[in-house]
Design a protein around this motif. Structure first.
Motif, PDB file in Angstrom:
ATOM      1  N   ILE A 231       0.865  -1.177   0.000  1.00 29.54           N
ATOM      2  CA  ILE A 231       0.000   0.000   0.000  1.00 29.54           C
ATOM      3  C   ILE A 231       0.902   1.228   0.000  1.00 29.54           C
ATOM      4  N   PRO A 232       0.375   2.408  -0.308  1.00 31.68           N
ATOM      5  CA  PRO A 232       1.213   3.610  -0.237  1.00 31.68           C
ATOM      6  C   PRO A 232       1.721   3.821   1.190  1.00 31.68           C
ATOM      7  N   PRO A 233       2.887   4.459   1.352  1.00 26.99           N
ATOM      8  CA  PRO A 233       3.351   4.788   2.704  1.00 26.99           C
ATOM      9  C   PRO A 233       2.262   5.567   3.442  1.00 26.99           C
ATOM     10  N   THR A 234       2.014   5.206   4.688  1.00 23.16           N
ATOM     11  CA  THR A 234       0.878   5.774   5.406  1.00 23.16           C
ATOM     12  C   THR A 234       1.227   6.047   6.865  1.00 23.16           C
ATOM     13  N   VAL A 235       0.820   7.213   7.337  1.00 26.03           N
ATOM     14  CA  VAL A 235       0.832   7.516   8.765  1.00 26.03           C
ATOM     15  C   VAL A 235      -0.609   7.433   9.243  1.00 26.03           C
ATOM     16  N   TRP A 236      -0.830   6.631  10.280  1.00 23.15           N
ATOM     17  CA  TRP A 236      -2.162   6.469  10.846  1.00 23.15           C
ATOM     18  C   TRP A 236      -2.293   7.371  12.057  1.00 23.15           C
ATOM     19  N   SER A 237      -3.377   8.097  12.144  1.00 24.33           N
ATOM     20  CA  SER A 237      -3.543   9.087  13.203  1.00 24.33           C
ATOM     21  C   SER A 237      -4.928   8.993  13.822  1.00 24.33           C
ATOM     22  N   ASP A 238      -4.994   9.247  15.135  1.00 19.18           N
ATOM     23  CA  ASP A 238      -6.291   9.309  15.803  1.00 19.18           C
ATOM     24  C   ASP A 238      -6.941  10.681  15.633  1.00 19.18           C
ATOM     25  N   GLY A 239      -6.181  11.633  15.114  1.00 18.10           N
ATOM     26  CA  GLY A 239      -6.682  12.984  14.886  1.00 18.10           C
ATOM     27  C   GLY A 239      -5.550  13.820  14.311  1.00 18.10           C
ATOM     28  N   VAL A 240      -5.632  14.163  13.052  1.00 11.52           N
ATOM     29  CA  VAL A 240      -4.509  14.793  12.362  1.00 11.52           C
ATOM     30  C   VAL A 240      -4.292  16.220  12.865  1.00 11.52           C
ATOM     31  N   SER A 241      -3.043  16.526  13.198  1.00 13.20           N
ATOM     32  CA  SER A 241      -2.663  17.872  13.614  1.00 13.20           C
ATOM     33  C   SER A 241      -1.728  18.487  12.574  1.00 13.20           C
ATOM     34  N   GLN A 242      -1.539  19.789  12.676  1.00 13.14           N
ATOM     35  CA  GLN A 242      -0.610  20.464  11.776  1.00 13.14           C
ATOM     36  C   GLN A 242       0.799  19.891  11.932  1.00 13.14           C
ATOM     37  N   GLY A 243       1.164  19.610  13.181  1.00 17.10           N
ATOM     38  CA  GLY A 243       2.487  19.049  13.425  1.00 17.10           C
ATOM     39  C   GLY A 243       2.677  17.698  12.758  1.00 17.10           C
TER      40      GLY A 243
ATOM     41  N   ASP B 184       8.376  15.541   5.597  1.00 14.57           N
ATOM     42  CA  ASP B 184       9.775  15.121   5.676  1.00 14.57           C
ATOM     43  C   ASP B 184       9.897  13.604   5.702  1.00 14.57           C
ATOM     44  N   ARG B 185       8.987  12.957   6.403  1.00 14.67           N
ATOM     45  CA  ARG B 185       9.045  11.489   6.493  1.00 14.67           C
ATOM     46  C   ARG B 185       8.927  10.854   5.113  1.00 14.67           C
ATOM     47  N   PHE B 186       8.027  11.375   4.287  1.00 15.23           N
ATOM     48  CA  PHE B 186       7.808  10.796   2.969  1.00 15.23           C
ATOM     49  C   PHE B 186       8.685  11.412   1.887  1.00 15.23           C
ATOM     50  N   GLY B 187       9.360  12.510   2.210  1.00 17.94           N
ATOM     51  CA  GLY B 187      10.184  13.177   1.210  1.00 17.94           C
ATOM     52  C   GLY B 187       9.366  13.717   0.057  1.00 17.94           C
ATOM     53  N   THR B 188       8.253  14.360   0.396  1.00 20.80           N
ATOM     54  CA  THR B 188       7.342  14.864  -0.631  1.00 20.80           C
ATOM     55  C   THR B 188       6.906  16.275  -0.282  1.00 20.80           C
ATOM     56  N   ASP B 189       6.394  16.984  -1.262  1.00 16.24           N
ATOM     57  CA  ASP B 189       5.872  18.329  -1.041  1.00 16.24           C
ATOM     58  C   ASP B 189       4.349  18.356  -1.072  1.00 16.24           C
ATOM     59  N   THR B 190       3.725  17.180  -1.261  1.00 12.53           N
ATOM     60  CA  THR B 190       2.266  17.127  -1.330  1.00 12.53           C
ATOM     61  C   THR B 190       1.760  15.886  -0.598  1.00 12.53           C
ATOM     62  N   LEU B 191       0.759  16.100   0.247  1.00 14.90           N
ATOM     63  CA  LEU B 191       0.153  15.018   1.010  1.00 14.90           C
ATOM     64  C   LEU B 191      -1.323  14.894   0.685  1.00 14.90           C
TER      65      LEU B 191
END
Length: 292
Positions: free
Chosen positions: A114-126, A133-140
């Motif tokens: 699957i695509p690289p994924t961060v799982w969150s209980d509630g997405v924050s700006q941080g 930086d983790r994914f090395g991308t400029d678009t999420l």
């Protein structure tokens, strides 16, 4: 003709009022090839009492669009249907767990890319800033784990403030440019057999491939071998008996990655099926004959 139930959106949900009857008509035309008649009934009429479904030899959950906006009700309903023994397809257990995209974590553990994924209980700006930086991308892309049709999905560029973030559990992924450049490939399976494949492309300036956002769907006569192999790996990791499945994927670099295994209420794109849905109808007839 044998009558089966087809679960539809809530009667008071205006979002799909003009579209689902068109899809139902398409499904009904296909089912008629197997001497089966579809009887529509809103899934929300069967949340607390399953008796209205028990007399049908088969119940299809394929038009329950919008369930994600009433997810606690959906979980309660599918649990009830399973306990009551409603002959629903896909199985009530599948309709339950597949309604939350966190199932992708289980499939990944089983070896499905699957695509690289961060799982969150509630997405924050941080969290979003760290993901760049983790994914090395400029678009999420940020989306709720309980969603459908790009509902509450947000595309975020580096340096932008995260607004309209999904409430509750969500997933953060790098935006895959191949999704826009090449499209998302859907493989349709009925009774475990590959029926047809459709490439979905977003309209210019958008990243959402769904038709309601201007997406374009094109039949693919010979899906790539790597795509078929991925779909078969996904299906092999699911142990419950599936009547239908739509496996959505994107080619990222030289590899195919799973975006979603749509097992609840996917559009089958029968207008792009060379047989007009006969394989779907035959799968339904086979399930009826088995009594499962």
């Amino acid at each position: 003709m044998t009558q089966i139930a087809v679960l539809t959106p809530a009667a008071d949900d205006p979002a799909y009022k003009s579209h689902w009857p068109v899809v139902l008509e398409r499904l009904s035309a296909a089912l008629a090839m197997a001497d089966v008649t579809a009887v529509p009934t809103a899934w929300t009429d069967h949340i607390a009492d399953a008796s209205g479904l028990m007399h049908y030899p088969l119940v299809l959950g394929v038009l329950t669009w919008g369930y994600y906006e009433r997810h606690p009700d959906w979980l309660a309903a599918t649990t009830l249907w399973g306990e009551a023994g409603v002959r629903v397809a896909n199985p009530a257990s599948v309709l339950n767990w597949n309604s939350d995209k966190s199932y992708l974590r289980r499939l990944e553990t089983a070896g499905v890319p699957i695509p690289p994924t961060v799982w969150s209980d509630g997405v924050s700006q941080g969290q979003a800033d760290a993901a760049f930086d983790r994914f090395g991308t400029d678009t999420l892309v940020v989306k709720p784990t309980v969603s459908g049709g790009a509902w509450k999905t947000v595309k975020l560029s580096r340096g932008e403030t995260l607004t309209n973030a999904p409430d509750g559990p969500a997933m953060i992924q790098p935006f895959l440019p191949e999704l826009v450049a090449n499209g998302e490939l859907s493989l349709l399976f009925f009774g475990g057999r590959l029926s047809h494949a459709v490439m979905k492309r977003a309209r210019a300036g958008d990243f959402r491939v769904q038709v309601q956002y201007g997406g374009d769907y094109v039949h693919v006569s010979e899906p790539p071998a790597g795509a078929v192999a991925l779909a078969e790996r996904v299906l092999g990791a699911i142990k419950e008996p599936l009547l239908y499945a739509r496996i959505d994927m994107v080619q990222s670099g030289s590899n195919w990655v799973l975006m979603e295994a749509e097992l609840v209420e996917p559009d089958f794109y029968l207008s792009q099926a060379p047989d007009g849905g006969r394989m779907f109808a035959e799968a339904v007839r086979g399930r009826l004959a088995s009594g499962a």
